[in-house]
Enzyme design. Structure first.
Site, PDB file in Angstrom:
ATOM      1  N   GLY A 156      57.453  57.418  59.229  1.00 50.97           N
ATOM      2  CA  GLY A 156      57.524  58.730  58.594  1.00 50.97           C
ATOM      3  C   GLY A 156      57.174  58.588  57.136  1.00 50.97           C
ATOM      4  O   GLY A 156      56.013  58.628  56.733  1.00 50.97           O
ATOM      5  N   GLU A 179      52.991  58.712  61.938  1.00 48.33           N
ATOM      6  CA  GLU A 179      53.110  58.191  63.300  1.00 48.33           C
ATOM      7  C   GLU A 179      54.560  58.225  63.742  1.00 48.33           C
ATOM      8  O   GLU A 179      55.470  58.363  62.914  1.00 48.33           O
ATOM      9  CB  GLU A 179      52.579  56.752  63.354  1.00 48.33           C
ATOM     10  CG  GLU A 179      51.116  56.635  63.007  1.00 48.33           C
ATOM     11  CD  GLU A 179      50.591  55.216  63.197  1.00 48.33           C
ATOM     12  OE1 GLU A 179      51.372  54.354  63.644  1.00 48.33           O
ATOM     13  OE2 GLU A 179      49.412  54.988  62.900  1.00 48.33           O
ATOM     14  N   PRO A 180      54.797  58.074  65.052  1.00 48.79           N
ATOM     15  CA  PRO A 180      56.187  58.073  65.541  1.00 48.79           C
ATOM     16  C   PRO A 180      57.066  57.035  64.862  1.00 48.79           C
ATOM     17  O   PRO A 180      58.246  57.261  64.637  1.00 48.79           O
ATOM     18  CB  PRO A 180      56.031  57.784  67.040  1.00 48.79           C
ATOM     19  CG  PRO A 180      54.660  58.275  67.377  1.00 48.79           C
ATOM     20  CD  PRO A 180      53.824  58.003  66.159  1.00 48.79           C
ATOM     21  N   SER A 181      56.494  55.873  64.531  1.00 47.33           N
ATOM     22  CA  SER A 181      57.292  54.790  63.951  1.00 47.33           C
ATOM     23  C   SER A 181      57.247  54.757  62.428  1.00 47.33           C
ATOM     24  O   SER A 181      57.887  53.913  61.810  1.00 47.33           O
ATOM     25  CB  SER A 181      56.789  53.440  64.486  1.00 47.33           C
ATOM     26  OG  SER A 181      55.432  53.245  64.113  1.00 47.33           O
ATOM     27  N   ASP A 219      63.596  63.472  49.370  1.00 47.61           N
ATOM     28  CA  ASP A 219      64.433  62.293  49.150  1.00 47.61           C
ATOM     29  C   ASP A 219      63.589  61.108  48.693  1.00 47.61           C
ATOM     30  O   ASP A 219      63.936  60.406  47.735  1.00 47.61           O
ATOM     31  CB  ASP A 219      65.173  61.936  50.440  1.00 47.61           C
ATOM     32  CG  ASP A 219      65.892  63.129  51.037  1.00 47.61           C
ATOM     33  OD1 ASP A 219      67.000  63.434  50.587  1.00 47.61           O
ATOM     34  OD2 ASP A 219      65.304  63.778  51.933  1.00 47.61           O
ATOM     35  N   ILE A 263      50.446  66.562  63.294  1.00 48.48           N
ATOM     36  CA  ILE A 263      49.219  66.728  62.526  1.00 48.48           C
ATOM     37  C   ILE A 263      48.838  68.202  62.465  1.00 48.48           C
ATOM     38  O   ILE A 263      48.516  68.825  63.479  1.00 48.48           O
ATOM     39  CB  ILE A 263      48.065  65.904  63.141  1.00 48.48           C
ATOM     40  CG1 ILE A 263      48.480  64.427  63.262  1.00 48.48           C
ATOM     41  CG2 ILE A 263      46.804  66.050  62.299  1.00 48.48           C
ATOM     42  CD1 ILE A 263      48.934  63.785  61.966  1.00 48.48           C
ATOM     43  N   GLN A 321      70.440  53.768  45.320  1.00 45.63           N
ATOM     44  CA  GLN A 321      69.802  55.061  45.544  1.00 45.63           C
ATOM     45  C   GLN A 321      70.654  56.238  45.088  1.00 45.63           C
ATOM     46  O   GLN A 321      70.121  57.276  44.686  1.00 45.63           O
ATOM     47  CB  GLN A 321      69.407  55.204  47.014  1.00 45.63           C
ATOM     48  CG  GLN A 321      68.293  54.237  47.405  1.00 45.63           C
ATOM     49  CD  GLN A 321      67.752  54.504  48.787  1.00 45.63           C
ATOM     50  OE1 GLN A 321      68.125  55.463  49.451  1.00 45.63           O
ATOM     51  NE2 GLN A 321      66.845  53.647  49.233  1.00 45.63           N
ATOM     52  N   GLU A 337      54.465  66.138  53.236  1.00 46.37           N
ATOM     53  CA  GLU A 337      53.757  65.632  52.049  1.00 46.37           C
ATOM     54  C   GLU A 337      54.704  64.865  51.124  1.00 46.37           C
ATOM     55  O   GLU A 337      54.652  64.971  49.905  1.00 46.37           O
ATOM     56  CB  GLU A 337      53.050  66.766  51.305  1.00 46.37           C
ATOM     57  CG  GLU A 337      51.897  67.350  52.104  1.00 46.37           C
ATOM     58  CD  GLU A 337      50.979  68.213  51.260  1.00 46.37           C
ATOM     59  OE1 GLU A 337      50.804  67.911  50.072  1.00 46.37           O
ATOM     60  OE2 GLU A 337      50.433  69.175  51.801  1.00 46.37           O
ATOM     61  N   GLY A 338      55.552  64.046  51.734  1.00 45.81           N
ATOM     62  CA  GLY A 338      56.540  63.282  50.994  1.00 45.81           C
ATOM     63  C   GLY A 338      57.867  64.012  50.989  1.00 45.81           C
ATOM     64  O   GLY A 338      57.988  65.053  50.347  1.00 45.81           O
TER      65      GLY A 338
END
Length: 627
Positions: A196, A192-194, A440, A224, A535, A436-437
């Site tokens: 990722g 969705e826009p909000s 990072d 999509i 990280q 698909e992920g």
């Protein structure tokens, strides 16, 4: 005796240091649970999970898996020729790219070939192939047209994969046949826009009707694949769930099978993209869509698990696909190197070109080795391949980009021209490091999932040392292992599993695994639960894990080639040797850099630089001309 006492004290120091944590990313970290109350340690069969404890479980990597029986090999070989003929005689990747679409004739032929139902059981009209057979066909797609590959993958690798994995018998009977034989397209609607990478933050919502027979779905999804052509979609939405124990109401993601025919499902125009232009990518909107309760997929509130399982299950196919893409790029580069003459010699005779061609082939070999290690373990029934699949996706997508870029460099100006086709491939490849992920997020997933598994082991050992008399076997084994590694007697031995010619290189991999386990333990002691925020360090740890896996799968595959006396055995041996030298050096550097003071100082300075640039909204230096 002194060493034994020190080892005991060494473990005792960890009592307050080891913590459990969870993270909410689009990899299912928030749902990973540790059984801290159990007196038994839960073990994983995953090779990569265990290296976080500095241990090697060999079953999934040695010997190199060979699962296909004669009939299965014969079946897949019978399909290779018609699939390759399709790409040489019917499909045109350049035309598809130019038109930003795949014409109906091409799509109809793919339906005739059964390409839209490769892994669907035959009783539903599919080809009924296993993961390894599917991977072989993915190679052909990758070598010829990634846009077609995305169209097929969006349909079956993720689009209706949830129905295969989680569907009820009724759902399978209702949908699989039409999705396999009736030219009905599927899509996977998560992003969705909000949200990722943070799939848990999706806002699309489904509210159960008063009579309990429907969910009313509202919201939108972006980017999509097949979004403009799909009539059946796997859609993820927030739903209100009641905790039966406490009565507390919480939002949990639920997966739904949504048909366009339900009404209220629309889509935007096709997106204009850098690459994979011929694949259809759109926004999709849901306006008061009535979804029958029978179309809940995998149970209410289990959507996050459904989404992550689908993505994990399909990732190995990306490795196989991109192994095929790399073959195409290498072929182009070698054809040019064999014929191009500069300064009186063919360029294949120059060392810089030889180095490029060697490196490109090494990466292709490792990528292919990973993909088929994972697929064959899946075919054998393995359920714990999520770390390996994530590593495979990272390695394949980054290696393919490098290989294509180097192929263009070898061709020089010709490589930059459309005619050579490599510029299209490079544009197509860029998305694979994102969807698909993102790589990072996947790196964090690899590091944090493995660290949590290591932490559970330390907790278990702490409990054992509280009562050593009743846990003598556990205590003595751990102390012996620590004493052995402290005096340089490694506990990991590749020699029984690999060819004699590779044993020195196996030792390099073994040393990396032992240092890896020690590094993980040291990081847990130093940072505890706060490791989730480090990280920079997690990235380096993940990179070391990726290098270890690349070494192990190639050591195994090259040993197989030698054992079977394959004509390519010496070539595979040579590529494995070089890879092990390179990967072990990188691995050792990355592991040392997780604690090196100079590296930690550099990380602090880089964080400060990034904050300053972001606060200023861009480059923040005084220009030499104006001041």
């Amino acid at each position: 005796m002194i060493r034994l006492i020190r080892s005991y004290k060494f473990l005792r120091l960890r009592k307050t240091s080891v913590q459990y944590f969870s993270a909410r990313t689009n990899m299912d970290l928030k749902d990973i649970k540790s059984d801290t109350k159990s007196s038994q340690l839960k073990n994983s069969s995953s090779f990569m999970m265990n290296i976080f404890r500095g241990k090697m479980l060999s079953a999934e990597v040695f010997p190199y898996p060979d699962v296909l029986v004669a009939d299965e090999k014969e079946l897949i070989l019978s399909l290779v020729d018609p699939f390759e003929k399709f790409f040489t005689e019917i499909n045109s990747a350049s035309r598809n790219d130019e038109n930003s679409s795949i014409d109906g004739t091409v799509l109809n032929k793919l339906w005739e070939l059964g390409a839209f139902g490769i892994q669907v059981p035959e009783k539903y009209g599919g080809l009924g192939l296993g993961n390894t057979q599917y991977g072989r066909l993915c190679e052909i797609l990758g070598a010829n047209d990634l846009s077609v590959g995305i169209t097929l993958g969006a349909h079956q690798s993720i689009g209706f994969k949830g129905i295969l994995l989680f569907g009820t018998q009724q759902q399978k009977e209702k949908y699989l046949s039409k999705l396999t034989t009736e030219k009905v397209y599927a899509a996977f609607a998560l992003t969705e826009p909000s949200s990722g990478s943070d799939a848990g933050s999706i806002r699309t919502r489904a509210v159960k009707s008063d009579d309990g027979n429907y969910f009313i779905l509202n919201g939108s999804k972006i980017w999509i694949s097949n979004g403009g052509v799909a009539d059946v979609m796997t859609v993820f939405a927030q739903t209100e769930q009641v905790d039966l124990a406490t009565g507390e109401k919480k939002d949990r993601v639920t997966a739904f099978i949504v048909e366009r025919s339900f009404g209220g499902v629309t889509n935007g125009p096709p997106e204009k993209k850098m690459g994979i232009k011929a694949s259809n990518t759109t926004e999709v909107y849901f306006d008061n869509v009535k979804v029958p309760i029978d179309n809940v997929l995998g149970g209410e509130g289990n959507g996050f698990k459904v989404a992550m399982t689908i993505l994990n299950n399909g990732r190995f196919g990306m490795g196989a696909t991109l192994a095929g893409t790399m073959k195409f790029c290498i072929q182009k580069a070698v054809e040019h190197a064999n014929n191009r003459v500069q300064f009186g010699k063919k360029i294949k005779e120059y060392g810089c070109i030889q180095e490029k061609i060697s490196q490109m082939n090494i990466l292709q070999y490792a990528t292919e080795s990973m993909a088929y290690t994972i697929s064959q373990n899946m075919d054998k029934g393995s359920k714990e391949y999520h770390l390996e699949a994530a590593i495979s996706k990272i390695f394949a997508s980054e290696s393919a980009w490098y290989v294509c870029d180097e192929a263009i460099q070898i061709l020089g100006g010709m490589g930059y021209m459309k005619e050579a086709e490599l510029e299209r491939v490079l544009r197509d490849l860029r998305i694979f490091r994102i969807f698909e992920g993102t790589n990072d997020i996947l790196r964090l997933f690899v590091a944090l999932t493995g660290i949590q598994y290591a932490a559970s082991n330390l907790k278990f050992l702490q409990r054992a040392f509280k009562n050593p008399a009743n846990n003598f076997g556990i205590v003595s084994t751990e102390i012996s292992r620590r004493v052995s590694t402290s005096i340089g007697l490694g506990t990991i031995d590749f020699n029984p599993h690999i060819a004699p010619e590779l044993q020195n290189y196996g030792k390099k991999a073994a040393n990396c695994i032992e240092l890896f386990g020690k590094s993980v333990e040291r990081l847990l002691v130093r940072y505890g639960k706060n490791i989730i925020n480090e990280q920079y360090i997690l990235k380096r740890l993940s990179n070391a894990a990726i290098d270890i896996y690349s070494m192990v799968v190639t050591l195994s595959r090259a040993s197989r080639a030698i054992k079977l006396n394959l004509p390519t055995a010496q070539h595979e041996l040579n590529m494995t040797k070089v890879l092990c030298i390179q990967a072990s050096n990188r691995c050792m550097d990355n592991l040392r850099n997780t604690s090196a003071e100079s590296e930690l100082e550099m990380i602090d300075v880089m964080e400060e630089i990034a904050r300053e640039v972001c606060n200023k909204g861009g480059v923040n230096t005084t220009h030499v001309i104006t001041n």
